[in-house]
Design an enzyme around this catalytic site. Structure first.
Site, mmCIF file in Angstrom:
data_model
loop_
_atom_site.group_PDB
_atom_site.id
_atom_site.type_symbol
_atom_site.label_atom_id
_atom_site.label_comp_id
_atom_site.label_asym_id
_atom_site.label_seq_id
_atom_site.Cartn_x
_atom_site.Cartn_y
_atom_site.Cartn_z
ATOM 1 N N ASN A 9 0.869 -1.184 0.000
ATOM 2 C CA ASN A 9 0.000 0.000 0.000
ATOM 3 C C ASN A 9 0.905 1.234 0.000
ATOM 4 O O ASN A 9 1.488 1.576 1.029
ATOM 5 C CB ASN A 9 -0.891 -0.043 1.260
ATOM 6 C CG ASN A 9 -1.728 1.212 1.408
ATOM 7 O OD1 ASN A 9 -1.795 2.051 0.503
ATOM 8 N ND2 ASN A 9 -2.371 1.359 2.564
ATOM 9 N N TRP A 10 1.017 1.848 -1.168
ATOM 10 C CA TRP A 10 1.946 2.972 -1.305
ATOM 11 C C TRP A 10 1.381 4.265 -0.709
ATOM 12 O O TRP A 10 2.054 5.284 -0.687
ATOM 13 C CB TRP A 10 2.298 3.196 -2.792
ATOM 14 C CG TRP A 10 3.118 2.093 -3.395
ATOM 15 C CD1 TRP A 10 3.585 0.971 -2.753
ATOM 16 C CD2 TRP A 10 3.573 1.991 -4.754
ATOM 17 N NE1 TRP A 10 4.302 0.193 -3.625
ATOM 18 C CE2 TRP A 10 4.316 0.785 -4.861
ATOM 19 C CE3 TRP A 10 3.436 2.792 -5.895
ATOM 20 C CZ2 TRP A 10 4.903 0.377 -6.060
ATOM 21 C CZ3 TRP A 10 4.027 2.383 -7.080
ATOM 22 C CH2 TRP A 10 4.748 1.191 -7.169
ATOM 23 N N LYS A 11 0.145 4.228 -0.259
ATOM 24 C CA LYS A 11 -0.514 5.405 0.337
ATOM 25 C C LYS A 11 -0.321 6.624 -0.585
ATOM 26 O O LYS A 11 -0.284 6.458 -1.795
ATOM 27 C CB LYS A 11 0.008 5.630 1.759
ATOM 28 C CG LYS A 11 -0.157 4.374 2.624
ATOM 29 C CD LYS A 11 0.050 4.616 4.082
ATOM 30 C CE LYS A 11 -0.179 3.314 4.854
ATOM 31 N NZ LYS A 11 -0.078 3.456 6.284
ATOM 32 N N HIS A 94 -9.561 1.137 5.021
ATOM 33 C CA HIS A 94 -8.262 1.302 5.701
ATOM 34 C C HIS A 94 -8.463 2.256 6.887
ATOM 35 O O HIS A 94 -9.268 3.178 6.811
ATOM 36 C CB HIS A 94 -7.237 1.868 4.711
ATOM 37 C CG HIS A 94 -5.843 1.836 5.265
ATOM 38 N ND1 HIS A 94 -5.382 2.796 6.138
ATOM 39 C CD2 HIS A 94 -4.838 0.949 5.106
ATOM 40 C CE1 HIS A 94 -4.140 2.486 6.473
ATOM 41 N NE2 HIS A 94 -3.785 1.368 5.858
ATOM 42 N N GLU A 166 -5.733 -5.022 10.781
ATOM 43 C CA GLU A 166 -4.725 -4.014 11.099
ATOM 44 C C GLU A 166 -5.087 -3.338 12.404
ATOM 45 O O GLU A 166 -5.924 -2.437 12.435
ATOM 46 C CB GLU A 166 -4.526 -3.008 9.959
ATOM 47 C CG GLU A 166 -5.747 -2.501 9.239
ATOM 48 C CD GLU A 166 -5.444 -1.278 8.378
ATOM 49 O OE1 GLU A 166 -4.395 -1.275 7.721
ATOM 50 O OE2 GLU A 166 -6.247 -0.338 8.386
ATOM 51 N N SER A 214 2.122 -2.496 11.015
ATOM 52 C CA SER A 214 3.405 -2.139 10.440
ATOM 53 C C SER A 214 4.376 -3.324 10.381
ATOM 54 O O SER A 214 4.590 -3.990 11.386
ATOM 55 C CB SER A 214 4.015 -1.044 11.308
ATOM 56 O OG SER A 214 4.793 -0.229 10.523
ATOM 57 N N GLY A 235 2.669 -1.151 4.513
ATOM 58 C CA GLY A 235 2.550 0.293 4.263
ATOM 59 C C GLY A 235 3.891 0.866 3.850
ATOM 60 O O GLY A 235 4.434 0.523 2.796
ATOM 61 N N GLY A 236 4.466 1.710 4.715
ATOM 62 C CA GLY A 236 5.703 2.440 4.411
ATOM 63 C C GLY A 236 6.789 1.583 3.748
ATOM 64 O O GLY A 236 7.418 2.027 2.784
#
Ligand code: 13P
Length: 262
Positions: A9-11, A94, A166, A214, A235-236
Site C-alpha cells: 500500500n503505497w498510500k 483502511h 490491522e 506495520s 505500508g511504508g
C-alpha cells in the site's frame, strides 16, 4: 490451499516517475511464483501508467479507495466501475480512511458491495484502536466491522474476499507499536470464526486473512508464519525497493521450506 498475498500500500507516496522506477526495479527482482501473489496499490493517479508497464504475470494492481456509486455528479471521486479493467483488488476501510476521512461502517459496506458488483476483490481492513483494546472491546469492534462490511454479500462473494487485520495502534500513522504474533493470531482466529458463523466453515476456510499492522523485511516473516495468516498488507516499507523485495523473498523462503517439509 490459499495463495499467499503480499500487498504494497503505497498510500499518498511516489509520483508517476518515482512509481515507474520502483516498479521497474521490483519487476527485475521479483519472480513468478505459483503460490504467492504480489499486489501493488499505488495512488489513483499512478494506476493507469503502471497498468501499461506492469508484468501481469508477476503483479496485480489494487486501488486504495474508490466511490461506491457507479457514475454521476460526484465531483472529485472515481468509481469502482471506472477501475474495473485496471485493478484486480481495492483496499476498503483502511484505518486512515476511517479515522482521517471519517468513513463509516455504512460507507464501507457500500464500497465493498460496489467493488464486488464491479468484479473487483475487496481487501477489507478491520482493526481496533488502542482505546478499544484497553477497554477489551477488540472482539466487539471486529465483529461490527466484519458483519456490516459484508452484509450485502453472498457466501460465494465472501469466499473471494481478503480481510486485513490491522490493529490501528500498530500502524505507523497511529502509534506503530509492535503487536505480538499471539495477539494477532487471536484476532485473526476471531475474524475467521465470525465468517464461519455467518457464512459457513467452507467459506471461512477460503477467505484470505492478512496482517496489516506495520511490518518491514526484518519482522514480516514472524507474522506470515502465524497459523491462518495468508500474507501481509505493507505500508511504508512497500515504497522501499529493498524492504519490499525483502518481504517477498521471506515469503519465497517460507514456501520453499514448506515444500521441503511435505
Ligand atoms: P505502515 O507499515 O506504514 O505502518 O502502514 C501499515 C498499513 O497501513 C498497511 O496498509
Amino acid at each position: 490451499m490459499r495463495k499467499t498475498l503480499i500487498v504494497g500500500n503505497w498510500k499518498m507516496h511516489l509520483n508517476t516517475m518515482q512509481a515507474s522506477i520502483l516498479l521497474h526495479r521490483l519487476q527485475e527482482r521479483i519472480r513468478i511464483h505459483r503460490d504467492i501473489e504480489v499486489v501493488l496499490a499505488p495512488s489513483m493517479l499512478v494506476l493507469q501508467p503502471l497498468s501499461l508497464q506492469i508484468d501481469r504475470r508477476k503483479f496485480r494492481l489494487a486501488a486504495q479507495n474508490a466511490y461506491h456509486k457507479d457514475m454521476g455528479a460526484f465531483t472529485g471521486e472515481v468509481s469502482f466501475t471506472m477501475l474495473r479493467d485496471l485493478v484486480h483488488y481495492a483496499i476498503i476501510g483502511h484505518s486512515e480512511r476511517r479515522l482521517i476521512f471519517g468513513e463509516t461502517l455504512t460507507d464501507i459496506s457500500e464500497k465493498v458491495a460496489a467493488a464486488v458488483r464491479n468484479g473487483i476483490t475487496p481487501i477489507l481492513c478491520v482493526g481496533e484502536t488502542k482505546t478499544d483494546r484497553l477497554a477489551k472491546h477488540t472482539k466487539r469492534v471486529l465483529h461490527d466491522q466484519v458483519v456490516t462490511a459484508l452484509k450485502n454479500l453472498t457466501s460465494e462473494d465472501v469466499e473471494e474476499i481478503v480481510i486485513a487485520y490491522e490493529p490501528i495502534w500498530a500502524i505507523s500513522t497511529f502509534g506503530g507499536e509492535l503487536a505480538t504474533p499471539n495477539l494477532v493470531k487471536e484476532a485473526m482466529d476471531y475474524i475467521r470464526h465470525q465468517i464461519s458463523e455467518l457464512y459457513g466453515k467452507k467459506t471461512a476456510e477460503k477467505v484470505r486473512v492478512l496482517y496489516g499492522g506495520s511490518v518491514d523485511d526484518q519482522i514480516a516473516r514472524g507474522y506470515m508464519e502465524i497459523d491462518g495468516c495468508d500474507g501481509v498488507l505493507v505500508g511504508g516499507a512497500s515504497t522501499s525497493y529493498h524492504k519490499f523485495s525483502g518481504i517477498v523473498d521471506a515469503a519465497y523462503r517460507m514456501q520453499r521450506e514448506l515444500g521441503e517439509e511435505t
